[in-house]
Write a protein that holds these residues in place. Sequence first.
Motif, PDB file in Angstrom:
ATOM      1  N   ILE A 139      69.612  75.416  53.017  1.00  0.00           N
ATOM      2  CA  ILE A 139      69.265  76.530  51.825  1.00  0.00           C
ATOM      3  C   ILE A 139      70.387  76.859  51.041  1.00  0.00           C
ATOM      4  O   ILE A 139      71.499  77.400  51.390  1.00  0.00           O
ATOM      5  N   SER A 140      70.130  76.738  49.722  1.00  0.00           N
ATOM      6  CA  SER A 140      71.171  77.072  48.808  1.00  0.00           C
ATOM      7  C   SER A 140      70.528  77.460  47.418  1.00  0.00           C
ATOM      8  O   SER A 140      69.261  77.365  47.342  1.00  0.00           O
ATOM      9  N   ARG A 141      71.354  78.033  46.406  1.00  0.00           N
ATOM     10  CA  ARG A 141      70.725  78.645  45.311  1.00  0.00           C
ATOM     11  C   ARG A 141      70.282  77.674  44.435  1.00  0.00           C
ATOM     12  O   ARG A 141      69.466  77.919  43.653  1.00  0.00           O
ATOM     13  N   LEU A 187      73.061  78.724  54.249  1.00  0.00           N
ATOM     14  CA  LEU A 187      72.846  78.542  55.675  1.00  0.00           C
ATOM     15  C   LEU A 187      72.597  77.214  55.865  1.00  0.00           C
ATOM     16  O   LEU A 187      71.785  76.529  54.846  1.00  0.00           O
ATOM     17  N   ASN A 188      72.663  76.506  57.077  1.00  0.00           N
ATOM     18  CA  ASN A 188      72.306  75.311  57.300  1.00  0.00           C
ATOM     19  C   ASN A 188      71.958  75.070  58.574  1.00  0.00           C
ATOM     20  O   ASN A 188      72.464  75.778  59.459  1.00  0.00           O
ATOM     21  N   ALA A 189      70.913  74.263  58.862  1.00  0.00           N
ATOM     22  CA  ALA A 189      70.677  74.036  60.511  1.00  0.00           C
ATOM     23  C   ALA A 189      70.108  72.739  60.685  1.00  0.00           C
ATOM     24  O   ALA A 189      69.586  71.778  59.884  1.00  0.00           O
ATOM     25  N   CYS A 190      70.716  71.745  61.789  1.00  0.00           N
ATOM     26  CA  CYS A 190      70.505  70.470  62.034  1.00  0.00           C
ATOM     27  C   CYS A 190      69.900  70.504  63.488  1.00  0.00           C
ATOM     28  O   CYS A 190      70.668  71.142  64.705  1.00  0.00           O
ATOM     29  N   CYS A 191      68.498  69.968  63.680  1.00  0.00           N
ATOM     30  CA  CYS A 191      68.151  70.332  65.055  1.00  0.00           C
ATOM     31  C   CYS A 191      67.582  68.679  65.412  1.00  0.00           C
ATOM     32  O   CYS A 191      66.832  67.825  64.648  1.00  0.00           O
ATOM     33  N   GLY A 192      67.529  68.254  66.795  1.00  0.00           N
ATOM     34  CA  GLY A 192      67.082  66.987  67.151  1.00  0.00           C
ATOM     35  C   GLY A 192      66.434  67.225  68.368  1.00  0.00           C
ATOM     36  O   GLY A 192      66.675  68.250  69.171  1.00  0.00           O
ATOM     37  N   LEU A 193      65.256  66.281  68.521  1.00  0.00           N
ATOM     38  CA  LEU A 193      64.502  66.519  69.756  1.00  0.00           C
ATOM     39  C   LEU A 193      64.263  65.273  70.171  1.00  0.00           C
ATOM     40  O   LEU A 193      63.872  64.166  69.639  1.00  0.00           O
ATOM     41  N   GLY A 194      63.942  64.958  71.663  1.00  0.00           N
ATOM     42  CA  GLY A 194      63.509  63.674  72.240  1.00  0.00           C
ATOM     43  C   GLY A 194      62.372  64.019  73.376  1.00  0.00           C
ATOM     44  O   GLY A 194      62.524  64.893  73.884  1.00  0.00           O
ATOM     45  N   LEU A 195      61.361  63.376  73.122  1.00  0.00           N
ATOM     46  CA  LEU A 195      60.144  63.752  73.773  1.00  0.00           C
ATOM     47  C   LEU A 195      59.920  62.577  74.938  1.00  0.00           C
ATOM     48  O   LEU A 195      60.129  61.385  75.008  1.00  0.00           O
ATOM     49  N   ASP A 196      59.354  63.237  75.906  1.00  0.00           N
ATOM     50  CA  ASP A 196      58.840  62.311  77.132  1.00  0.00           C
ATOM     51  C   ASP A 196      57.531  62.768  77.410  1.00  0.00           C
ATOM     52  O   ASP A 196      57.149  63.853  78.027  1.00  0.00           O
ATOM     53  N   GLY A 197      56.536  62.107  76.604  1.00  0.00           N
ATOM     54  CA  GLY A 197      55.243  62.251  76.770  1.00  0.00           C
ATOM     55  C   GLY A 197      54.932  63.701  76.125  1.00  0.00           C
ATOM     56  O   GLY A 197      55.291  63.884  74.888  1.00  0.00           O
ATOM     57  N   GLU A 198      54.424  64.654  76.973  1.00  0.00           N
ATOM     58  CA  GLU A 198      54.027  66.022  76.159  1.00  0.00           C
ATOM     59  C   GLU A 198      55.142  66.932  76.372  1.00  0.00           C
ATOM     60  O   GLU A 198      55.187  68.263  76.082  1.00  0.00           O
ATOM     61  N   GLY A 251      66.463  81.717  61.875  1.00  0.00           N
ATOM     62  CA  GLY A 251      65.275  81.456  62.578  1.00  0.00           C
ATOM     63  C   GLY A 251      64.579  80.662  61.898  1.00  0.00           C
ATOM     64  O   GLY A 251      63.775  79.554  62.461  1.00  0.00           O
ATOM     65  N   VAL A 252      64.224  80.893  60.698  1.00  0.00           N
ATOM     66  CA  VAL A 252      63.339  80.144  59.817  1.00  0.00           C
ATOM     67  C   VAL A 252      63.883  78.468  59.843  1.00  0.00           C
ATOM     68  O   VAL A 252      63.037  77.790  59.920  1.00  0.00           O
ATOM     69  N   LEU A 253      65.029  78.323  59.513  1.00  0.00           N
ATOM     70  CA  LEU A 253      65.551  77.037  59.180  1.00  0.00           C
ATOM     71  C   LEU A 253      65.378  76.382  60.505  1.00  0.00           C
ATOM     72  O   LEU A 253      65.021  75.114  60.485  1.00  0.00           O
ATOM     73  N   VAL A 254      65.844  77.030  61.624  1.00  0.00           N
ATOM     74  CA  VAL A 254      65.832  76.307  62.961  1.00  0.00           C
ATOM     75  C   VAL A 254      64.077  75.790  63.339  1.00  0.00           C
ATOM     76  O   VAL A 254      63.921  74.737  63.594  1.00  0.00           O
ATOM     77  N   ARG A 255      63.397  76.754  62.977  1.00  0.00           N
ATOM     78  CA  ARG A 255      61.835  76.441  63.199  1.00  0.00           C
ATOM     79  C   ARG A 255      61.685  75.366  62.240  1.00  0.00           C
ATOM     80  O   ARG A 255      60.888  74.332  62.928  1.00  0.00           O
ATOM     81  N   ARG A 256      61.853  75.006  60.980  1.00  0.00           N
ATOM     82  CA  ARG A 256      61.347  74.104  60.148  1.00  0.00           C
ATOM     83  C   ARG A 256      62.202  72.743  60.599  1.00  0.00           C
ATOM     84  O   ARG A 256      61.330  71.761  60.468  1.00  0.00           O
TER      85      ARG A 256
END
Lengths: 282, 157
Positions: free
Chosen positions: A180-182, A190-201, A266-271
């Motif tokens: 997020i920048s002007r 502020l910046n956020a970087c998130c990663g996820l690995g799924l195993d089925g559900e 919180g918002v950036l992590v959620r997104r």
Amino acid sequence: MRLTGIRRFHFARDAEEALSLLAAYDGGAALLAGGVDLLRSPRGDIEGVIDITRIGLSYVRESRGGLAIGATTTLTEILASAAAPAYAGGLLASALSQVAAPPLRNMATLGGALVSAHPWADIPTVLVALGAEVRWQGEKVGKAPVEELYGTAFRGLFRRAVALEVVLPPWEGAFAHEKISRTRYDIALLNACCGLGLDGEEIRWARVAVGARPNRGERLPWAEEALIGRKPGGELWNEVQRLVESRVEVGDDRRAGAAWRRRTAGVLVRRALARAAQRGET
Amino acid sequence: MKLSFELNGIEHYLDVEPGEPLLSLLRRLGMKSVKEGCGTGDCGACTVLLDGRAVRSCLMVAPQVQGKRVMTLDGLGTVNDPHPLQEAFLECGAVQCGFCTPGMILVAYELLTRTSDPTPDDVRNAIAGNLCRCTGYVKIVDAVLRAAEWKREGRWR
Ligand SMILES: Cc1cc2nc3c(=O)[nH]c(=O)nc-3n(C[C@H](O)[C@H](O)[C@H](O)COP(=O)(O)OP(=O)(O)OC[C@H]3O[C@@H](n4cnc5c(N)ncnc54)[C@H](O)[C@@H]3O)c2cc1C
Ligand code: FES
Ligand code: FES
């Protein structure tokens, strides 16, 4: 340009020559990659400039399912490479295209970004979230996870060592970066970087990093733990948003206040989580 | 130190100070289209093309262009023989004081060498790092889109 004391300019032929030149100047020289930071710096102690862009460190290679990127590869070269777009669910393509503007991306190198490590920058947050490792050559050859290096006096190290390569490990899953920048050209509030690995559900692994807090990007291990073993979806993202709001360490600077940063983190992590999950599905 | 490079299609061999900013060298060589706005990489007024890629000449020293090709706006077209991209800027009213114009045209030129069919958002992304204090950007975006249309129609050289 603010670096005005330059008396001599060298094109190093290889890392060894760059190192011996650095040693010969005894602190009075600096390595030059894209120059975007170095030539802006008002340092008065730099007499010699050692260009390392012609020593064969500009490449993007697939490496054991991940990527190996030469330190002098420009952000544009990474974006244009064949291997980068598919990596980590397209993370590099989306994160790097939000860095500055095309003329600066044409100059700025990954190694320079790693060494400069501005607290407001996106690249350190991305490298830490990805578990990137850097290889360098100094007195000895060394390597370390970027996250670990940032906990040390790494700037001193790179006054006597050449960063050679950044290794991005393979991830089965996807990452997403939020900034997020002007304006679209401005640096991050502020910046956020998130990663996820799924195993089925279930979420098998999770990575969450937040930067420009205003401090440099760091992982939030407690947010990662809150995700593992859980069912992905809006409810969980909202829960983690609240958790981040309650625990993230943020501060004030002239760009933004701590209260705003806390809420927005919180918002950036959620997104970023929602986007990473969506990318992981496709 | 000795420097050889190509500037707007012409080979140059000269002596430079190792710390001379590329911006100063280019202006010293008569390329007055290259402007100094901020001097710190933020405004884009000093943009030139290096081997076809837009860069900030205020954040480079002259020796960095050794063996490379530099193009300034002067190499794109002239008052008597403007490039279609320059004509599009004039036709769309995208030039007011003109200080940002050389940089704007060169980043647009780089974009249009890679695509002939940019979206308005592609154009906004391409010019995002070039600041204009006069136009409000809308007419600049219009001009680049107009030039792209002309390129698709085969009116570029
Ligand atoms: C206007 C502007 C906007 C920006 N916006 C963003 C943004 O939105 N997001 C973001 O993440 N970043 C942003 N940046 C930061 C940018 O990514 C870095 O400045 C850039 O990547 C630095 O790389 P460089 O190659 O130009 O480094 P240089 O200026 O060449 O070097 C920087 C430092 O690192 C050292 N160094 C360089 N390469 C090596 C090496 N291989 N080994 C050891 N030491 C080395 C140099 O000696 C110097 O001390 C922005 C910068 C500017 C100027
Ligand atoms: S003068 Fe170079 S970017 Fe402003
Ligand atoms: S026309 Fe005046 S700054 Fe753009």
